[in-house]
Design an enzyme around this catalytic site. Structure first.
Site, PDB file in Angstrom:
ATOM      1  N   SER A  38       7.811   9.040  34.550  1.00 63.79           N
ATOM      2  CA  SER A  38       7.741   8.519  35.702  1.00 63.79           C
ATOM      3  C   SER A  38       8.082   9.370  36.762  1.00 63.79           C
ATOM      4  O   SER A  38       7.596   9.513  38.203  1.00 63.79           O
ATOM      5  CB  SER A  38       8.598   7.354  35.666  1.00 63.79           C
ATOM      6  N   HIS A  76      13.440  10.910  21.059  1.00 70.89           N
ATOM      7  CA  HIS A  76      13.368  11.242  22.514  1.00 70.89           C
ATOM      8  C   HIS A  76      12.657  12.497  22.611  1.00 70.89           C
ATOM      9  O   HIS A  76      12.928  13.495  21.685  1.00 70.89           O
ATOM     10  CB  HIS A  76      14.754  11.430  23.066  1.00 70.89           C
ATOM     11  N   ARG A 105      23.720   6.269  26.785  1.00 70.96           N
ATOM     12  CA  ARG A 105      23.432   5.235  27.543  1.00 70.96           C
ATOM     13  C   ARG A 105      23.376   4.185  26.428  1.00 70.96           C
ATOM     14  O   ARG A 105      23.653   2.735  26.837  1.00 70.96           O
ATOM     15  CB  ARG A 105      22.085   5.047  28.407  1.00 70.96           C
ATOM     16  N   ASP A 123      16.556   2.363  25.238  1.00 72.12           N
ATOM     17  CA  ASP A 123      15.674   1.276  25.392  1.00 72.12           C
ATOM     18  C   ASP A 123      16.242   0.627  23.684  1.00 72.12           C
ATOM     19  O   ASP A 123      15.946  -0.622  23.613  1.00 72.12           O
ATOM     20  CB  ASP A 123      14.239   1.387  24.995  1.00 72.12           C
ATOM     21  N   HIS A 178       7.353   5.005  26.887  1.00 69.95           N
ATOM     22  CA  HIS A 178       8.334   5.305  28.043  1.00 69.95           C
ATOM     23  C   HIS A 178       8.993   4.344  28.287  1.00 69.95           C
ATOM     24  O   HIS A 178       9.411   3.724  27.418  1.00 69.95           O
ATOM     25  CB  HIS A 178       7.451   6.024  29.271  1.00 69.95           C
TER      26      HIS A 178
HETATM   27  N1  CMX Z   1       9.173   6.163  15.154  1.00 64.50           N
HETATM   28  C1  CMX Z   1       8.077   6.947  14.461  1.00 64.50           C
HETATM   29  N2  CMX Z   1       7.544   7.931  14.716  1.00 64.50           N
HETATM   30  C2  CMX Z   1       8.136   8.933  15.579  1.00 64.50           C
HETATM   31  C3  CMX Z   1       9.303   8.309  16.579  1.00 64.50           C
HETATM   32  C4  CMX Z   1       9.907   7.061  16.048  1.00 64.50           C
HETATM   33  N3  CMX Z   1      10.700   6.525  16.447  1.00 64.50           N
HETATM   34  N4  CMX Z   1       9.835   9.261  17.134  1.00 64.50           N
HETATM   35  C5  CMX Z   1       8.704  10.485  17.014  1.00 64.50           C
HETATM   36  N5  CMX Z   1       8.153  10.045  16.012  1.00 64.50           N
HETATM   37  C6  CMX Z   1       6.926  10.796  15.834  1.00 64.50           C
HETATM   38  C7  CMX Z   1       5.986  11.025  16.818  1.00 64.50           C
HETATM   39  O1  CMX Z   1       5.245  10.048  17.124  1.00 64.50           O
HETATM   40  C8  CMX Z   1       5.280  12.407  16.568  1.00 64.50           C
HETATM   41  O2  CMX Z   1       4.094  12.042  15.679  1.00 64.50           O
HETATM   42  P1  CMX Z   1       2.801  12.714  15.722  1.00 64.50           P
HETATM   43  O3  CMX Z   1       3.054  14.193  15.675  1.00 64.50           O
HETATM   44  O4  CMX Z   1       2.038  12.191  14.488  1.00 64.50           O
HETATM   45  O5  CMX Z   1       2.250  12.305  17.046  1.00 64.50           O
HETATM   46  C9  CMX Z   1       6.529  13.151  15.870  1.00 64.50           C
HETATM   47  O6  CMX Z   1       7.200  12.151  15.305  1.00 64.50           O
HETATM   48  C10 CMX Z   1       7.050  14.268  16.480  1.00 64.50           C
HETATM   49  O7  CMX Z   1       7.704  13.602  17.728  1.00 64.50           O
HETATM   50  P2  CMX Z   1       8.857  14.143  18.489  1.00 64.50           P
HETATM   51  O8  CMX Z   1       8.557  15.787  18.838  1.00 64.50           O
HETATM   52  O9  CMX Z   1      10.105  13.985  17.607  1.00 64.50           O
HETATM   53  O10 CMX Z   1       8.896  13.273  19.987  1.00 64.50           O
HETATM   54  P3  CMX Z   1       7.907  13.269  21.047  1.00 64.50           P
HETATM   55  O11 CMX Z   1       8.701  14.262  22.053  1.00 64.50           O
HETATM   56  O12 CMX Z   1       6.681  13.662  20.785  1.00 64.50           O
HETATM   57  O13 CMX Z   1       8.025  11.825  21.598  1.00 64.50           O
HETATM   58  C11 CMX Z   1       8.932   9.563  22.060  1.00 64.50           C
HETATM   59  C12 CMX Z   1       9.313  11.122  22.011  1.00 64.50           C
HETATM   60  C13 CMX Z   1      10.115   8.885  22.823  1.00 64.50           C
HETATM   61  C14 CMX Z   1       7.639   9.403  22.688  1.00 64.50           C
HETATM   62  C15 CMX Z   1       9.024   9.345  20.435  1.00 64.50           C
HETATM   63  O14 CMX Z   1      10.168   9.751  19.907  1.00 64.50           O
HETATM   64  C16 CMX Z   1       8.848   7.590  20.439  1.00 64.50           C
HETATM   65  O15 CMX Z   1       7.620   7.348  20.351  1.00 64.50           O
HETATM   66  N6  CMX Z   1       9.749   6.859  20.285  1.00 64.50           N
HETATM   67  C17 CMX Z   1       9.627   5.447  20.059  1.00 64.50           C
HETATM   68  C18 CMX Z   1       9.286   4.955  21.520  1.00 64.50           C
HETATM   69  C19 CMX Z   1      10.495   4.934  22.727  1.00 64.50           C
HETATM   70  O16 CMX Z   1      11.500   4.587  22.214  1.00 64.50           O
HETATM   71  N7  CMX Z   1      10.124   5.401  23.635  1.00 64.50           N
HETATM   72  C20 CMX Z   1      11.235   5.192  24.587  1.00 64.50           C
HETATM   73  C21 CMX Z   1      11.851   6.842  25.080  1.00 64.50           C
HETATM   74  C22 CMX Z   1      12.815   6.636  26.169  1.00 64.50           C
HETATM   75  C23 CMX Z   1      12.092   6.471  27.421  1.00 64.50           C
HETATM   76  O17 CMX Z   1      11.272   7.277  27.966  1.00 64.50           O
HETATM   77  O18 CMX Z   1      12.110   5.387  28.031  1.00 64.50           O
END
Ligand code: CMX
Length: 425
Positions: free
Chosen positions: A233, A309, A318, A364, A263
């Site tokens: 964002s 994250h 938070r 979240d 996000h």
């Molecule tokens: N559950 C399952 N798999 C997860 C995970 C989770 N909570 N967190 C990371 N992973 C996976 C990713 O999907 C990624 O898989 P692929 O390589 O198959 O695509 C792998 O682990 C590596 O990811 P990462 O490098 O640890 O994390 P990223 O920087 O790529 O992604 C985030 C960060 C937040 C998108 C991811 O941790 C996620 O999807 N979390 C759940 C959704 C969430 O809570 N989002 C809110 C974040 C806060 C915000 O921005 O508001």
């Protein structure tokens, strides 16, 4: 001129000089390298943006200016916006002045309500909010002054004016969307005696005999305010604003990014996940049951929402602040208890998956259970709350960028064939 405008006018010349001489003296020095993996990996970790309002060290979490978010949890969101813009917390008078500015500017034009009413009844509340912000663009003072030929040095001033107008009106619009979209009855007028966050809670209209829902809204608005410059964002808002688009265009664009499930939308997904476990196990699940359910979520190819994250490598401070609030106001609530129990078991499950870099909860993971406790059960609305708060960060970043004259963003892209040739030659 009111005090926030004055304070910014005092600090901006020195800030501009500092940036100008820094770039002049050291502009050719290398600050980062980029790997092919980063190019194809969402630019993760590339240090290519400036954000002076806040930073997120992976081992500490959000720091606003120089103050860790945990030390700001009891501050009002108005104080936080001042801090983001000026770099210092306001004194009593500064705070009162800013609150008076918000009150003065809170009237939402009628056409905004008409546009919202014309949208399909099942529109997502985020689509409604983003549309309302875009429609309000008509009011932009920046666009008006720019068309009249204002001087570059003055650009930040109407940006601040537009931002104050937008921030004053957002809680009114957001509360109106809640009441309209979920058939809660007519809109509730603002209470002139309440602060910005308390008023938002008041206009939502949920029963609040203890006043703790208002306290939750204040905390919620404070905790979600900003998270440095690279998140979807903030980055989107920043990129759009770099074309000298006004704050309405830029914030609306940023909020469209916040509406993505990876996000800001994760908070609605997260509570949905928690409620599903409670339904599945007929009450607050045990640690073993939660662990199994988390594993099943992973095995089905889904993410466990609220965990992980892109930057953080610790439990999000938070999240800690929300959990502490819940421990005070609703320790026996089964949804709260489930969230606290998930925190005990899910990191252990995620640690077993090698590719996951951060097994810890983000903001979240805990916010939704508190909203649910106070009767806000419409998950689809949760990201709107996040948006109202995050507009403080997006707006302050955009005002500051415009004050030092940041140029239009234009990174270079190459084709896969070109990259392939580069790394295989
Ligand atoms: N559950 C399952 N798999 C997860 C995970 C989770 N909570 N967190 C990371 N992973 C996976 C990713 O999907 C990624 O898989 P692929 O390589 O198959 O695509 C792998 O682990 C590596 O990811 P990462 O490098 O640890 O994390 P990223 O920087 O790529 O992604 C985030 C960060 C937040 C998108 C991811 O941790 C996620 O999807 N979390 C759940 C959704 C969430 O809570 N989002 C809110 C974040 C806060 C915000 O921005 O508001």
């Amino acid at each position: 001129m009111a005090s926030l405008q004055q304070k910014m006018a005092e600090i901006i010349p020195a800030m501009k000089d500092e940036i100008k001489s820094l770039v002049k003296e050291h502009g050719d020095k290398q600050v980062d390298t980029v790997t092919l993996g980063q190019v194809y990996g969402g630019m993760r970790g590339n240090k290519v943006m400036v954000c002076d309002t806040s930073e997120v060290p992976p081992d500490k979490g959000l720091i606003i200016r120089t103050i860790p978010i945990a030390d700001l949890a009891n501050r009002l969101p108005e104080e936080i916006f001042y801090l983001l813009c000026v770099g210092k917390l306001p004194d009593k008078q500064d705070l009162a002045d800013l609150q008076a500015e918000y009150r003065k500017r809170a009237n939402v034009p009628d056409y905004v309500w008409k546009v919202l009413e014309a949208m399909p009844k099942d529109s997502h509340p985020m689509a409604m909010l983003d549309t309302a912000v875009l429609v309000l663009e008509r009011e932009s003072l920046f666009r008006k002054r720019y068309t009249e030929g204002m001087k570059k040095d003055e650009y930040w001033m109407p940006m601040l004016e537009d931002s104050l107008n937008l921030l004053a009106q957002l809680p009114v619009i957001a509360a109106g969307i809640y009441r309209m979209r979920f058939n809660k009855g007519p809109r509730i007028a603002a209470d002139a005696n309440l602060d910005w966050g308390g008023n938002y809670a008041h206009m939502l209209g949920l029963p609040d005999p203890t006043g703790n829902f208002k306290n939750l809204m204040r905390l919620y608005m404070t905790l979600h305010c900003d998270h440095e410059g690279g998140n979807v964002s903030a980055h989107t808002c920043h990129c759009v604003a770099s074309a000298l688009s006004d704050i309405y265009y830029a914030v609306s664009a940023g909020l469209n990014g916040l509406a993505g499930p990876l996000h800001g939308l994760a908070n609605q997904e997260c509570l949905d996940w928690i409620i599903k476990t409670i339904k599945k196990f007929n009450g607050a699940p045990t640690e073993e049951q939660l662990s199994k359910f988390a594993q099943e979520t992973l095995d089905s190819g889904k993410v466990v929402p609220g965990y992980g994250h892109a930057v953080l490598r610790i439990t999000d401070p938070r999240f800690d602040a929300f959990l502490a609030f819940g421990a005070k106001v609703c320790p026996n609530d089964p949804v709260y208890q489930t969230v606290a129990r998930v925190f005990k078991v899910v990191p252990e499950v995620l640690k077993q998956v090698q590719k996951i870099k951060d097994p810890w909860p983000n903001v979240d993971a805990a916010s939704g259970c508190l909203l649910y406790h106070f009767g806000m059960t419409e998950f689809d609305y949760y990201t709107v709350l996040f948006s109202v708060s995050r507009t403080m960060g997006m707006a302050s970043q955009a005002i500051i960028s415009r004050a030092w004259g940041e140029p239009i963003e234009r990174p270079k892209s190459l084709t896969t064939a070109k990259f392939k040739a580069m790394v295989t030659k």
